[in-house]
Scaffold this motif. Structure first.
Motif, short mmCIF file in Angstrom:
data_model
loop_
_atom_site.label_atom_id
_atom_site.label_comp_id
_atom_site.label_asym_id
_atom_site.label_seq_id
_atom_site.Cartn_x
_atom_site.Cartn_y
_atom_site.Cartn_z
N VAL A 84 -2.55 10.11 2.11
CA VAL A 84 -2.61 9.81 3.55
C VAL A 84 -2.50 8.29 3.74
O VAL A 84 -3.33 7.53 3.26
CB VAL A 84 -3.92 10.31 4.20
N ASP A 85 -1.46 7.89 4.44
CA ASP A 85 -1.17 6.46 4.61
C ASP A 85 -1.74 5.95 5.93
O ASP A 85 -1.72 6.66 6.93
CB ASP A 85 0.37 6.28 4.61
N ASP A 86 -2.25 4.73 5.91
CA ASP A 86 -2.75 4.06 7.12
C ASP A 86 -3.81 4.87 7.84
O ASP A 86 -3.72 5.12 9.04
CB ASP A 86 -1.58 3.75 8.08
N VAL A 87 -4.84 5.20 7.09
CA VAL A 87 -5.85 6.12 7.61
C VAL A 87 -6.68 5.48 8.73
O VAL A 87 -7.32 6.19 9.53
CB VAL A 87 -6.71 6.64 6.43
N LYS B 273 0.82 -1.21 0.00
CA LYS B 273 0.00 0.00 0.00
C LYS B 273 0.85 1.26 0.00
O LYS B 273 0.65 2.16 -0.81
CB LYS B 273 -0.92 0.02 1.24
N THR B 274 1.82 1.29 0.90
CA THR B 274 2.67 2.48 0.98
C THR B 274 3.44 2.66 -0.33
O THR B 274 3.57 3.77 -0.84
CB THR B 274 3.64 2.36 2.17
N HIS B 275 3.91 1.55 -0.88
CA HIS B 275 4.63 1.61 -2.15
C HIS B 275 3.74 2.23 -3.23
O HIS B 275 4.15 3.16 -3.93
CB HIS B 275 5.07 0.19 -2.54
N ILE C 8 5.11 -9.15 1.78
CA ILE C 8 6.24 -8.91 0.87
C ILE C 8 7.42 -8.28 1.60
O ILE C 8 8.57 -8.48 1.25
CB ILE C 8 5.78 -8.06 -0.34
N ARG C 9 7.11 -7.57 2.67
CA ARG C 9 8.20 -7.03 3.47
C ARG C 9 9.04 -8.17 4.07
O ARG C 9 10.26 -8.09 4.13
CB ARG C 9 7.64 -6.15 4.59
N ASP C 10 8.36 -9.25 4.48
CA ASP C 10 9.10 -10.39 5.01
C ASP C 10 9.93 -11.07 3.92
O ASP C 10 11.02 -11.57 4.18
CB ASP C 10 8.15 -11.41 5.64
MG MG Z 1 2.45 0.92 4.81
#
Ligand code: MG
Ligand code: ADP
Length: 443
Positions: free
Chosen positions: A210-213, A154-156, A309-311
């Motif tokens: 806006v991230d992680d709303v 999401k952040t990406h 995917i971070r893992d």
């Molecule tokens: Mg994020």
């Protein structure tokens, strides 16, 4: 103070902050090699380390050194292994861009671009929507609301919108903010009677990300401010992109009008990636970092890490670091050894120890504190959660579980389980956190 002493003291502070597991994995291989004129040079095994630090703990080292020597410092990194020339060039370019954006007050990660985003069935819809929005900001879907689980991109993706818009329209006023940071700004603006400044900052943007709303649940004042901000932007046809770990209708404790504002444009979800997408991502990351990754290792990682995917990146970083430190190429048996603690082998039964470790890491506390008799509030809940999960997910007896967490008797374990069950039933956020943890423990 000698340089070693400064570094060792700083490391202790860092360890306290991040907990043992993260510390061992990331910080213990680092070395302070120079400190001069307020500039500190840290040697890291390779560029992965630098990127990881910049993504997750951008100020941690500087802060630790600063409180050790009581004067401000700037941190530079140096790689222990020789860098590929092409990589070096790319690195410098990203660095440049990061600084340039930061100077304008835009804290966007320059690595998060559309080019770097692998598209598969699980994220195709969200990616296409994000791309459309970046081509015609304010004209197609407004707001664009992207939701999905932890580590799915999401952040990406929302950052990619920002990076693309900045590239195409240099006159655009772009801002990326996490909902947490927005909340802090609102609180601080109210405290210092600076709400007009806050309005001026947010309501004159061309693109707001806006991230992680979901973070604004229960925060009524912030919700008010966000609602009016979104309205002001929407009315002037300025683009809004929001991300969340769940769809608007599941964000509880927000006002109805804000929830409906969230839903007025397009809602797009990102699902966990299928095996093929995971493989494609792994190969792309390996290629980007000039890593030689055999197919069987890629497959091993893709099949063992279920969705986050971070893992997956964490695995690649570990492999890359090990390979460059030892000078030996990556192969399957090496991967199995190196990733042993990272990937749970499905053939081995789940242990209480593994659960304790995962819970400790999740809460950023030390494993030994969960296991000790210590009775502080910040440890108490994670410890109860660990007892609960151990009972739910392992075959261990109640008294075995109790022994592992500071010698508690079986009645205490039963009590802990009841507490956690009660909280899960009452508190949707809490329940979600437990589900997240279960997902981590038992993919
Ligand atoms: Mg994020
Ligand atoms: P989220 O915000 O959903 O928790 P992130 O956007 O932080 O997840 O993604 C976690 C990591 O995985 C990032 O480093 C990101 O670059 C990477 N990633 C996620 N999805 C993709 C993708 N489709 N292609 C390439 N990298 C991805």
């Amino acid at each position: 103070m000698q340089i070693e002493e400064i570094w060792n003291k700083s490391l202790l502070l860092i360890k306290e902050k991040v907990g043992e597991n993260i510390f061992d994995l990331w910080f213990s291989p680092m070395k302070m090699v120079q400190i001069k004129d307020g500039q500190v040079t840290i040697e890291v095994p390779n560029r992965f380390y630098k990127e990881w630090i910049e993504d997750y703990h951008p100020n941690l080292i500087a802060e630790a050194v600063e409180s050790t020597i009581a004067s401000p410092v700037e941190v530079k990194y140096r790689f222990a292994t020789k860098e590929d020339a092409a990589l070096k060039k790319m690195d410098a370019k990203l660095e440049n861009r990061r600084t340039k954006l930061a100077r304008k007050g835009i804290y966007l990660n320059p690595r998060y671009t559309f080019e770097g985003f692998v598209v598969g069935p699980s994220n195709q819809f969200a990616q296409a929507a994000a791309k459309a929005v970046s081509e015609m900001p304010g004209k197609v879907y407004n707001p664009l609301f992207i939701y999905g689980g932890v580590g799915l991109g999401k952040t990406h993706l929302i950052s990619a919108v920002g990076n693309r818009v900045i590239d195409k329209r240099s006159d655009y006023n772009v801002l990326y903010v996490s909902a947490e940071q927005f909340t802090n700004e609102v609180v601080s603006a109210i405290r210092h009677s600076r709400t007009e400044e806050l309005k001026a900052k947010y309501r004159n943007l061309d693109l707001l990300l806006v991230d992680d709303v979901q973070f604004i649940e229960n925060k009524t004042t912030t919700q008010e401010e966000l609602f009016h901000t979104l309205n002001a932007l929407y009315e002037r046809q300025r683009q809004i992109v929001l991300s969340s770990d769940r769809p608007p209708k599941e964000i509880r404790a927000v006002t109805d009008r804000l929830r409906s504002r969230f839903s007025m444009g397009l809602i797009a979800d990102i699902q966990p990636p299928e095996l093929e997408t995971k493989l494609a991502i792994i190969h792309k990351k390996a290629e980007e970092n000039r890593m030689k990754l055999p197919d069987d290792v890629a497959y091993y990682v893709a099949s063992k890490i279920k969705s986050n995917i971070r893992d997956i990146e964490g695995c690649l970083i570990r492999l890359g670091a090990h390979s460059s430190l030892t000078g030996s190429p990556i192969n399957l048996s090496m991967a199995k050894t190196i990733l042993r603690d990272f990937i749970r082998d499905e053939d081995r039964p789940l242990t209480v120890e593994f659960i304790l470790k995962t819970v400790a890491e999740y809460f950023g506390i030390r494993l030994q504190d969960i296991k000790a008799r210590k009775r502080t509030k910040e440890i108490a809940i994670p410890r109860q959660i660990a007892m609960y999960l151990s009972r739910e997910l392992t075959q261990a007896s109640l008294s075995d579980i109790g022994k592992n967490v500071g010698g508690k008797d079986h009645a205490t374990v039963i009590y802990a389980c009841k507490q956690i069950e009660g909280k899960r039933a009452k508190d949707e956020n809490f329940n979600r956190m437990i589900e997240n943890l279960i997902e981590k423990i038992k993919p």
